[in-house]
Scaffold this active site. Sequence first.
Site, PDB file in Angstrom:
ATOM      1  N   ARG A  86      50.688  -9.182 -32.057  1.00  0.00           N
ATOM      2  CA  ARG A  86      51.183  -9.504 -31.213  1.00  0.00           C
ATOM      3  C   ARG A  86      51.418  -9.019 -29.644  1.00  0.00           C
ATOM      4  O   ARG A  86      52.548  -8.174 -29.739  1.00  0.00           O
ATOM      5  CB  ARG A  86      52.093 -10.736 -31.269  1.00  0.00           C
ATOM      6  N   LYS A 138      58.928  -3.909 -25.420  1.00  0.00           N
ATOM      7  CA  LYS A 138      60.381  -4.520 -25.452  1.00  0.00           C
ATOM      8  C   LYS A 138      60.914  -3.590 -25.391  1.00  0.00           C
ATOM      9  O   LYS A 138      61.024  -2.728 -25.699  1.00  0.00           O
ATOM     10  CB  LYS A 138      60.234  -5.158 -27.393  1.00  0.00           C
TER      11      LYS A 138
END
Length: 382
Positions: A360, A326
Site C-alpha cells: 500500500r 511512515k
Amino acid sequence: MLRLLELQDESDSRAACAAAGRPHADPNLRGWVALLPPRPALLHEGLRQSGVPVLRGETGALALGSLSQLWSSARSLADALEDGGARALAADLARRAGHVEAQRPPWRLPRSRLPEGRVLVMAVLNVTPDSFSDGGRYAAADAAVEHGLRLAAEGADLLDVGGESTRPGSEPVSAEEELRRTLPVVRELVRRAGVPVSIDTSKAEVARAAIDAGAEVVNDVSGFQRDPGLGTVVARGGAALCLMHMRGTPQDMQQRAAYGDLLGELHDELLEALRRGLEAGVPEDHIALDPGLGFAKTAEHNLLLLRRLRELTQLGRPLLVGASRKSFLGRLSGKPAAERLTGSIAAATVAALHGASLLRVHDAAATREALAVVDAVRSSFS
Ligand code: HH2
C-alpha cells in the site's frame, strides 16, 4: 501453540529457545524451526524418526529442518500417527510449511481479477484534510478523482480510498462525514479508473454504501474489532477484505505498543482476525492480512516485522504491507513525509522480498518500477 519461526541471528535463536522453555538459550540455531507444544511426545518422536531433530523444553519443543523437510515429515505423520491430536498438529505443521513455501496465495475479488505472478500495488488515495502525508491535497472530490486516475495510469493495481485519517492521535470522524468525502470519489473511480477500488474504513455504514457504489474491497485497519456490523456488510456485499492488525484506536494505540514476543503475538492476533472474518461469512480466498506497520508498533517493531515478515505467510493468506512515507522511515532519514520516497521504496523492496503480496503506497509509478526489478530477481533462473 504451533508456529514456524525463521531464525536469522543470535537474538532469534535465543528467543526461540526461551519460547520453548529450554534451560539454555542456544545462540546458534538458524533457519526454519517449528515451535511445537510440549505434548504429545508422539509427534516429537515421529519427527525425530523421520530425521528431524527435536529439542525439548519445559513449555514446548523446537523441530529443526528445512521447510521442505518439515513439510514432508509432517505430511507423512498426519497420515500415519494413531493419536488424533498428534495427527491434527502434524497436519497443521504441514499446512503452514506448505504456505511458506508456496507464498503469495491469490486474493479473489468479486468481479475483477488481480494480476498474478508479481507483487501488487495498492495506491493510497486519502480524501481527508488531515492525513499524515497528503492531508488536504485531495480533499475536494474532483482533485481526488483526478489523482486516482493518475495513480491508475501509473500502474496501481488497486485504489484505496480513505475518508478518515488513522495517524496516531487523529480525531475520529462521523460516518456521514466519511461518506460525504469518499462516496462521490468511489463512484467516479469505479466508473473510470479501470482498476478495482477499495474503501479504507472501519464503519459498516460507509462500507455498505461504498460496496453498493462498486467498491470491491473493504480495508479495515481495526481488523473487524471496531464495528460489529461490518462483518455482515462485507459478507453480504460479497466484497474482498483486508484485515489489519492494530491494538486500541488511533488515539491510544501508541501506548499499547508493548510486546513480549512481537511475531508470536502478531501471529496469534492476525489469526484471531482471520477467524472473525471467516465467522462473519467472508470466504477465505477473499481475505488478505496486514501486520499494520505503525499501528500500535514502535519504529523498532516495524523494522523487526519487515525483517521477519516471511513468518506471517504461514497463515496462508496474502499479506498487504503499508510502509509508505511512515514516520519510522522519517526517523531513519531525518526527512519529512513528502520526502520519504527513497526510504519507502527500500521498505517496499524488503517487504516484497520477504513475502508481501501487495504494497500500500502513495507513489505508484516509482514503486512499480522498483517492484519490476524485485520480481525479475525473484523469478530469475539459470
Ligand atoms: N496505513 C494507513 C491507513 N490505512 N491500511 C492498511 N491495510 N495498511 C496500512 O498500513 C494502512 C492502512 C495510514 O496511512 P495513510 O492512509 O497514508 O495515512 P492516514 O491514516 O493519516 O490517512
